[in-house]
Design a protein around this motif. Structure first.
Motif, PDB file in Angstrom:
ATOM      1  N   LEU A 201      17.645 -46.547  44.245  1.00 42.56           N
ATOM      2  CA  LEU A 201      17.046 -46.411  45.645  1.00 42.56           C
ATOM      3  C   LEU A 201      15.968 -45.448  46.106  1.00 42.56           C
ATOM      4  CD1 LEU A 201      20.242 -47.331  47.582  1.00 42.56           C
ATOM      5  CD2 LEU A 201      18.612 -48.793  46.680  1.00 42.56           C
ATOM      6  N   GLN A 202      14.933 -45.721  46.837  1.00 43.52           N
ATOM      7  CA  GLN A 202      14.124 -44.780  46.860  1.00 43.52           C
ATOM      8  C   GLN A 202      14.475 -43.747  48.088  1.00 43.52           C
ATOM      9  OE1 GLN A 202      11.311 -44.520  44.628  1.00 43.52           O
ATOM     10  NE2 GLN A 202      12.627 -45.923  43.624  1.00 43.52           N
ATOM     11  N   LEU A 203      15.074 -42.946  47.718  1.00 40.62           N
ATOM     12  CA  LEU A 203      15.763 -41.952  49.186  1.00 40.62           C
ATOM     13  C   LEU A 203      15.503 -40.461  48.581  1.00 40.62           C
ATOM     14  CD1 LEU A 203      19.056 -43.671  49.714  1.00 40.62           C
ATOM     15  CD2 LEU A 203      16.933 -43.749  51.070  1.00 40.62           C
TER      16      LEU A 203
ATOM     17  N   GLN B 209      21.071 -41.190  53.453  1.00 38.38           N
ATOM     18  CA  GLN B 209      21.023 -41.963  54.867  1.00 38.38           C
ATOM     19  C   GLN B 209      21.931 -43.249  55.171  1.00 38.38           C
ATOM     20  OE1 GLN B 209      16.971 -43.531  54.491  1.00 38.38           O
ATOM     21  NE2 GLN B 209      17.733 -45.468  54.523  1.00 38.38           N
TER      22      GLN B 209
ATOM     23  N   LEU C  99      22.808 -46.728  56.471  1.00 38.76           N
ATOM     24  CA  LEU C  99      22.503 -48.001  56.894  1.00 38.76           C
ATOM     25  C   LEU C  99      23.712 -48.529  57.784  1.00 38.76           C
ATOM     26  CD1 LEU C  99      20.702 -50.528  56.294  1.00 38.76           C
ATOM     27  CD2 LEU C  99      22.256 -51.120  54.419  1.00 38.76           C
TER      28      LEU C  99
ATOM     29  N   LEU D  46      15.042 -53.369  53.946  1.00 39.03           N
ATOM     30  CA  LEU D  46      14.800 -52.181  53.089  1.00 39.03           C
ATOM     31  C   LEU D  46      13.834 -52.336  52.213  1.00 39.03           C
ATOM     32  CD1 LEU D  46      18.908 -52.110  51.901  1.00 39.03           C
ATOM     33  CD2 LEU D  46      17.683 -50.307  53.120  1.00 39.03           C
TER      34      LEU D  46
ATOM     35  N   ASP E 231      11.259 -50.919  54.484  1.00 34.25           N
ATOM     36  CA  ASP E 231      11.209 -49.416  54.666  1.00 34.25           C
ATOM     37  C   ASP E 231      10.804 -48.810  53.434  1.00 34.25           C
ATOM     38  OD1 ASP E 231      12.321 -50.007  57.182  1.00 34.25           O
ATOM     39  OD2 ASP E 231      14.300 -49.767  56.639  1.00 34.25           O
TER      40      ASP E 231
ATOM     41  N   THR F  25      12.559 -48.525  50.750  1.00 38.47           N
ATOM     42  CA  THR F  25      13.957 -48.113  50.045  1.00 38.47           C
ATOM     43  C   THR F  25      14.157 -48.851  48.675  1.00 38.47           C
ATOM     44  OG1 THR F  25      14.879 -47.680  52.314  1.00 38.47           O
ATOM     45  CG2 THR F  25      16.239 -47.899  50.126  1.00 38.47           C
TER      46      THR F  25
END
Length: 355
Positions: free
Chosen positions: A35-37, A41, A43, A58, A61, A63
């Motif tokens: 996940l591109q975090l 965070q 959800l 997602l 966004d 993610t």
């Protein structure tokens, strides 16, 4: 002719196999993508949300990528899976597969509310209202109106909610949490009442709850609960006034500013045990199991008085002369850090735990 058909069939099989292989590879690559975090965070999944809609959200966004393939994976493998509403905590080290696993298991974020022994109902209400994750439906209502909402019309709320940590998911109502705490108290009180000692001066379990609330407020050292209960039970049996400061303080309500005076001890209120005999009309605080147990199993002995040492513990006396000497020693020569009762338990800002 047959040879051509065989070659055509073989070609079709190879194309199908290659296509399936590419699809399987793409599905796998999409599932194992991180996940591109930059940080954890939450959800939020609301009732009516679908996996397809969440994957698309997602992807918008940023993610994850490949929402088409994730939707296909869900349709092929998890079409009958229920998607639980609530909050899911996503962390940077997670993959898309890890996230789907959370959805499968329904591992929604759990928040918590802690009701503390010795709190009054006003403090419980304040703690509930401070939590943004709770659906507030009781603001502005009187205590009596709240009890109606709980299906307990006519009952006084004080002491009726068991001190404990209650875990919940976002969106639970304040009514639901109070109903859980009310039921918990009813269960504990019934269990303890069924195993009570003999010869106690209580007409019913509610009177024992009232006594337990006084013990809760008077006790700074847990090991003294039974002895304090013994003093109050013996005073009741002999028709003596209980003369306990926490009941006076409770009766003062918002007039209490951290100390009580001789005038306060003389001022009549339903809760003033210096002017009224017997127990006050209701509990004066929320009560833990240990205080209830002490009220129903008071320690044997002869003491009829106790005075605070100033460190949370007490000196117990059998006679008024002994008590007066203890008063002179521990109250008339007070240290700067003297306390006549347990330190106040404030209403801290509730901390919401996430797991």
């Amino acid at each position: 002719m047959i040879r051509k058909l065989c070659f055509a069939l073989l070609g079709a099989v190879l194309v199908a196999a290659l296509t399936l292989g590419l699809v399987a590879w793409k599905l796998h690559a999409t599932l194992v993508q991180p996940l591109q975090l930059g940080e954890a965070q939450t959800l939020e999944v609301e009732s009516g949300d679908t996996p397809s809609g969440l994957f698309q959200r997602l992807e918008r966004d940023g993610t994850l990528n490949g929402s088409f393939w994730l939707r296909l994976y869900w349709r092929l493998n998890l079409s009958g899976q229920t998607l639980h509403s609530g909050e899911y905590q996503l962390r940077p080290e997670m993959t898309a597969r890890d996230m789907i696993g959370l959805w499968q298991r329904g591992e929604v974020v759990q928040h918590s509310l802690t009701i503390v022994e010795g709190w009054n109902f006003r403090q419980v209400r304040a703690a509930l209202e401070m939590l943004p994750t709770i659906q507030q439906t009781l603001r502005g209502l009187s205590d009596a109106e709240i009890m109606v909402r709980l299906g307990q019309a006519g009952l006084h709320p004080e002491g009726r909610f068991f001190p404990d940590t209650y875990r919940f998911t976002r969106g639970v109502t304040d009514v639901e949490l109070l109903q859980r705490a009310f039921s918990h108290l009813e269960t504990v009180l019934a269990e303890e009442w069924a195993q009570r000692g003999e010869g106690l001066p209580y007409q019913d379990a509610y009177q024992a709850l009232i006594m337990a609330s006084i013990i809760e407020k008077e006790t700074g050292v847990p090991s003294e609960r039974g002895e304090i209960a013994g003093v109050f039970v013996r005073r009741l049996e002999r028709g003596m006034l209980l003369q306990t400061d926490p009941t006076v303080i409770y009766g003062m309500g918002e007039r209490y500013r951290g100390r009580i005076t001789r005038n306060d001890l003389r001022r009549p209120t339903p809760y003033n045990t210096y002017t009224n005999s017997g127990l006050p009309p209701t509990p004066i605080a929320m009560v833990g199991r240990e205080a209830i147990h002490a009220a129903l199993h008071p320690a044997e002995g002869k003491s009829l008085y106790f005075v605070a040492r100033g460190d949370g513990s007490h000196v117990f006396s059998d006679s008024l002369d002994e008590h007066n000497r203890a008063v002179r020693e521990y109250q008339l020569k007070r240290r700067a850090d003297y306390r006549s009762s347990p330190p106040p338990r404030q209403s801290p800002a509730p901390i919401e735990n996430m797991q």
